[in-house]
Design a protein around this motif. Structure first.
Motif, PDB file in Angstrom:
ATOM      1  N   SER A 252       0.845  -1.191   0.000  1.00 12.94           N
ATOM      2  CA  SER A 252       0.000   0.000   0.000  1.00 12.94           C
ATOM      3  C   SER A 252       0.880   1.240   0.000  1.00 12.94           C
ATOM      4  CB  SER A 252      -0.915  -0.009   1.224  1.00 12.94           C
ATOM      5  OG  SER A 252      -1.815   1.080   1.165  1.00 12.94           O
ATOM      6  N   PHE A 253       0.576   2.168  -0.899  1.00 12.67           N
ATOM      7  CA  PHE A 253       1.346   3.393  -1.056  1.00 12.67           C
ATOM      8  C   PHE A 253       0.392   4.573  -0.922  1.00 12.67           C
ATOM      9  CE2 PHE A 253       3.176  -0.052  -3.469  1.00 12.67           C
ATOM     10  CZ  PHE A 253       4.514  -0.027  -3.097  1.00 12.67           C
ATOM     11  N   ALA A 254       0.654   5.458   0.036  1.00  6.45           N
ATOM     12  CA  ALA A 254      -0.203   6.623   0.272  1.00  6.45           C
ATOM     13  C   ALA A 254       0.403   7.858  -0.387  1.00  6.45           C
ATOM     14  CB  ALA A 254      -0.364   6.856   1.771  1.00  6.45           C
ATOM     15  N   TYR A 255      -0.442   8.678  -1.003  1.00  4.11           N
ATOM     16  CA  TYR A 255      -0.013   9.887  -1.690  1.00  4.11           C
ATOM     17  C   TYR A 255      -0.769  11.091  -1.140  1.00  4.11           C
ATOM     18  CZ  TYR A 255       2.220   6.531  -4.638  1.00  4.11           C
ATOM     19  OH  TYR A 255       3.017   5.506  -5.059  1.00  4.11           O
TER      20      TYR A 255
ATOM     21  N   GLU B  71      -5.374  12.601  -4.359  1.00  3.74           N
ATOM     22  CA  GLU B  71      -5.992  11.569  -5.191  1.00  3.74           C
ATOM     23  C   GLU B  71      -5.433  11.624  -6.607  1.00  3.74           C
ATOM     24  OE1 GLU B  71     -10.443  10.271  -6.656  1.00  3.74           O
ATOM     25  OE2 GLU B  71     -10.217  11.354  -4.777  1.00  3.74           O
TER      26      GLU B  71
ATOM     27  N   ALA C   7      -2.113   9.796  -6.733  1.00  6.99           N
ATOM     28  CA  ALA C   7      -2.343   8.350  -6.667  1.00  6.99           C
ATOM     29  C   ALA C   7      -2.868   7.831  -8.004  1.00  6.99           C
ATOM     30  CB  ALA C   7      -3.323   8.031  -5.542  1.00  6.99           C
TER      31      ALA C   7
ATOM     32  N   ARG D 240      -6.861   1.443  -6.681  1.00 13.62           N
ATOM     33  CA  ARG D 240      -6.676   2.752  -6.068  1.00 13.62           C
ATOM     34  C   ARG D 240      -7.925   3.097  -5.280  1.00 13.62           C
ATOM     35  NH1 ARG D 240      -8.280   7.691  -6.970  1.00 13.62           N
ATOM     36  NH2 ARG D 240      -9.220   7.150  -8.952  1.00 13.62           N
ATOM     37  N   ASP D 241      -7.712   3.664  -4.115  1.00 13.61           N
ATOM     38  CA  ASP D 241      -8.815   4.124  -3.273  1.00 13.61           C
ATOM     39  C   ASP D 241      -8.427   5.504  -2.760  1.00 13.61           C
ATOM     40  OD1 ASP D 241     -11.034   4.391  -1.678  1.00 13.61           O
ATOM     41  OD2 ASP D 241     -10.303   3.070  -0.105  1.00 13.61           O
TER      42      ASP D 241
ATOM     43  N   GLY E 145      -6.414   8.521  -2.180  1.00 13.89           N
ATOM     44  CA  GLY E 145      -4.997   8.816  -2.291  1.00 13.89           C
ATOM     45  C   GLY E 145      -4.090   7.636  -2.044  1.00 13.89           C
ATOM     46  N   ALA E 146      -4.624   6.433  -2.096  1.00 11.26           N
ATOM     47  CA  ALA E 146      -3.816   5.235  -1.854  1.00 11.26           C
ATOM     48  C   ALA E 146      -3.839   4.318  -3.073  1.00 11.26           C
ATOM     49  CB  ALA E 146      -4.339   4.472  -0.644  1.00 11.26           C
TER      50      ALA E 146
ATOM     51  N   ARG F   8      -2.840   0.383  -4.127  1.00  9.28           N
ATOM     52  CA  ARG F   8      -2.545  -0.926  -3.554  1.00  9.28           C
ATOM     53  C   ARG F   8      -2.173  -1.906  -4.667  1.00  9.28           C
ATOM     54  NH1 ARG F   8      -6.600   1.229  -0.679  1.00  9.28           N
ATOM     55  NH2 ARG F   8      -6.165   1.560   1.526  1.00  9.28           N
TER      56      ARG F   8
END
Length: 87
Positions: A12-15, A18, A21, A46-47, A49-50, A52
């Motif tokens: 999981s990568f958070a930005y 949105e 991401a 993508r959900d 700003g994340a 996966r």
């Protein structure tokens, strides 16, 4: 992606936005199915700003290889987006 794989992990990568991401996820999209092999597969979602990346594999060696490959792909997508002024 095959549901019967023995091993799975989700990266999981958070930005901060949105939009950022979405740019990373869109850059990863063409790779889905291209680097999969008989022992592993991946899916990107993508959900907000994340982003996966779900990696599944038949064995731990293939899982590790998949994690390494997808981590590098995400890193490249992030760097390319920064250089292109898309941050």
């Amino acid at each position: 992606m095959t549901a019967s794989r023995a091993h799975e992990t989700v990266l999981s990568f958070a930005y901060p936005s949105e939009r950022r991401a979405r740019l990373v996820a869109d850059a990863l999209g063409p790779e889905i199915g291209e680097i999969d092999d008989a022992r592993s597969a991946a899916a990107v979602s993508r959900d907000g700003g994340a982003v996966r990346v779900r990696v599944t594999a038949d064995d731990l060696v293939a899982l590790r290889a998949g994690i390494n490959s997808w981590s590098r792909l995400v890193e490249v997508a992030e760097r390319v987006g920064k250089r292109g002024g898309r941050e």
